[in-house]
Design a protein around this motif. Sequence first.
Motif, PDB file in Angstrom:
ATOM      1  N   GLU A  50     -63.772  97.362 -71.850  1.00  0.00           N
ATOM      2  CA  GLU A  50     -63.964  97.629 -70.517  1.00  0.00           C
ATOM      3  C   GLU A  50     -63.161  98.713 -70.225  1.00  0.00           C
ATOM      4  N   PHE A  51     -61.852  98.743 -70.480  1.00  0.00           N
ATOM      5  CA  PHE A  51     -61.012  99.680 -70.090  1.00  0.00           C
ATOM      6  C   PHE A  51     -61.517 101.051 -70.678  1.00  0.00           C
ATOM      7  N   ILE A  52     -61.927 101.262 -71.711  1.00  0.00           N
ATOM      8  CA  ILE A  52     -62.326 102.559 -72.367  1.00  0.00           C
ATOM      9  C   ILE A  52     -63.708 102.964 -71.561  1.00  0.00           C
ATOM     10  N   ASN A  53     -64.504 101.931 -71.302  1.00  0.00           N
ATOM     11  CA  ASN A  53     -65.872 102.387 -70.441  1.00  0.00           C
ATOM     12  C   ASN A  53     -65.378 102.816 -69.126  1.00  0.00           C
ATOM     13  N   CYS A  54     -64.532 102.174 -68.420  1.00  0.00           N
ATOM     14  CA  CYS A  54     -63.910 102.738 -67.122  1.00  0.00           C
ATOM     15  C   CYS A  54     -63.363 104.108 -67.108  1.00  0.00           C
ATOM     16  N   LYS A  55     -62.735 104.382 -68.226  1.00  0.00           N
ATOM     17  CA  LYS A  55     -61.888 105.717 -68.280  1.00  0.00           C
ATOM     18  C   LYS A  55     -63.059 106.630 -68.478  1.00  0.00           C
ATOM     19  N   GLN A  56     -64.466 106.341 -69.326  1.00  0.00           N
ATOM     20  CA  GLN A  56     -65.408 107.050 -69.410  1.00  0.00           C
ATOM     21  C   GLN A  56     -66.192 107.519 -68.220  1.00  0.00           C
ATOM     22  N   GLN A  57     -66.430 106.360 -67.568  1.00  0.00           N
ATOM     23  CA  GLN A  57     -67.131 106.605 -66.291  1.00  0.00           C
ATOM     24  C   GLN A  57     -66.345 107.458 -65.315  1.00  0.00           C
ATOM     25  N   ARG A  58     -64.881 107.241 -65.254  1.00  0.00           N
ATOM     26  CA  ARG A  58     -64.207 108.117 -64.655  1.00  0.00           C
ATOM     27  C   ARG A  58     -64.160 109.331 -64.666  1.00  0.00           C
ATOM     28  N   ASP A  59     -64.072 109.830 -66.166  1.00  0.00           N
ATOM     29  CA  ASP A  59     -64.263 111.184 -66.627  1.00  0.00           C
ATOM     30  C   ASP A  59     -65.748 111.795 -66.222  1.00  0.00           C
ATOM     31  N   VAL A  60     -66.893 111.085 -66.292  1.00  0.00           N
ATOM     32  CA  VAL A  60     -68.195 111.570 -65.885  1.00  0.00           C
ATOM     33  C   VAL A  60     -67.981 111.718 -64.266  1.00  0.00           C
ATOM     34  N   LEU A  61     -67.599 111.014 -63.375  1.00  0.00           N
ATOM     35  CA  LEU A  61     -67.439 110.921 -62.110  1.00  0.00           C
ATOM     36  C   LEU A  61     -66.840 112.118 -61.753  1.00  0.00           C
ATOM     37  N   THR A  62     -65.479 112.608 -62.515  1.00  0.00           N
ATOM     38  CA  THR A  62     -64.674 113.655 -62.197  1.00  0.00           C
ATOM     39  C   THR A  62     -65.429 114.886 -62.303  1.00  0.00           C
ATOM     40  N   ARG A  63     -66.152 114.952 -63.552  1.00  0.00           N
ATOM     41  CA  ARG A  63     -67.035 116.008 -63.951  1.00  0.00           C
ATOM     42  C   ARG A  63     -67.919 116.319 -62.754  1.00  0.00           C
ATOM     43  N   THR A  64     -68.747 115.426 -62.318  1.00  0.00           N
ATOM     44  CA  THR A  64     -69.683 115.261 -61.248  1.00  0.00           C
ATOM     45  C   THR A  64     -69.110 115.941 -60.226  1.00  0.00           C
ATOM     46  N   ASP A  65     -67.903 115.369 -59.770  1.00  0.00           N
ATOM     47  CA  ASP A  65     -67.276 115.828 -58.445  1.00  0.00           C
ATOM     48  C   ASP A  65     -66.938 117.210 -58.407  1.00  0.00           C
ATOM     49  N   ARG A  66     -66.270 117.779 -59.761  1.00  0.00           N
ATOM     50  CA  ARG A  66     -66.204 119.142 -59.904  1.00  0.00           C
ATOM     51  C   ARG A  66     -67.543 120.221 -59.615  1.00  0.00           C
ATOM     52  N   VAL A  67     -68.778 119.654 -60.354  1.00  0.00           N
ATOM     53  CA  VAL A  67     -69.870 120.224 -60.056  1.00  0.00           C
ATOM     54  C   VAL A  67     -70.298 120.370 -58.593  1.00  0.00           C
ATOM     55  N   CYS A  68     -70.254 119.308 -57.950  1.00  0.00           N
ATOM     56  CA  CYS A  68     -70.469 119.316 -56.553  1.00  0.00           C
ATOM     57  C   CYS A  68     -69.682 120.060 -55.627  1.00  0.00           C
ATOM     58  N   GLU A  69     -68.500 120.052 -55.914  1.00  0.00           N
ATOM     59  CA  GLU A  69     -67.576 120.928 -55.172  1.00  0.00           C
ATOM     60  C   GLU A  69     -67.914 122.463 -55.569  1.00  0.00           C
ATOM     61  N   ALA A  70     -67.983 122.790 -56.555  1.00  0.00           N
ATOM     62  CA  ALA A  70     -68.392 124.175 -57.168  1.00  0.00           C
ATOM     63  C   ALA A  70     -69.697 124.635 -56.533  1.00  0.00           C
ATOM     64  N   GLU A  71     -70.520 123.858 -56.312  1.00  0.00           N
ATOM     65  CA  GLU A  71     -71.998 123.919 -55.852  1.00  0.00           C
ATOM     66  C   GLU A  71     -71.863 124.178 -54.347  1.00  0.00           C
ATOM     67  N   GLN A  72     -70.993 123.170 -53.586  1.00  0.00           N
ATOM     68  CA  GLN A  72     -70.721 123.554 -52.210  1.00  0.00           C
ATOM     69  C   GLN A  72     -70.064 124.883 -51.924  1.00  0.00           C
ATOM     70  N   ARG A  73     -68.998 125.122 -52.896  1.00  0.00           N
ATOM     71  CA  ARG A  73     -68.151 126.435 -52.492  1.00  0.00           C
ATOM     72  C   ARG A  73     -69.307 127.573 -52.633  1.00  0.00           C
ATOM     73  N   TYR A  74     -70.061 127.599 -53.524  1.00  0.00           N
ATOM     74  CA  TYR A  74     -70.906 128.734 -53.798  1.00  0.00           C
ATOM     75  C   TYR A  74     -72.068 128.665 -52.546  1.00  0.00           C
TER      76      TYR A  74
END
Length: 176
Positions: free
Chosen positions: A113-137
């Motif tokens: 469960e811990f490993i899955n949570c870390k993977q989900q956190r990584d996906v959410l972090t990448r998604t947040d970065r993409v959203c932030e870049a999109e908003q910036r552009y």
Amino acid sequence: MAARVNRGRQKIPLQKIENETYRSVTFSKRKSSILKKSSELCTLTSVEMAVIVRSAGNKTFSFGHPHVQAIIDRFLLVNPEPLANPYIANQFLGNFHTIIEELNTEYTVVDEEFINCKQQRDVLTRTDRVCEAEQRYKRLLDYMDREEINSFERDLVKLHGIVAQRSEGCNKGKIS
């Protein structure tokens, strides 16, 4: 003003507590007390000790100095002959091995469960970065005139070509 009279510390009859909530609270308080007293006894007298407590909900709590497993192994080596009541000894050992297996299984589940949570956190972090870049552009595009937007579009097309070449090179096993 009348002084408040309290009854002080009362002796509790030693019988099963029928109310499940009270029983659970009493177990929790007394469990922590016995484990604390065990720790104090080890510290004060330098004894080696193992205490294993199992709740009504089948949760196991233990304290061991230096380690529970080391104490139990030493006990079994010093006393290899059967105890006065072999049923109790077999039940204890069977329960102990079952408890270890249950704890190992529980650890494996929690670790997965811990490993899955870390993977989900990584996906959410990448998604947040993409959203932030999109908003910036999008904000940048609001300030550009028509000529700057066309120039920006040409640059993005070039960048897309470079990324596609890199991706193709990575897929072939070589990076250019």
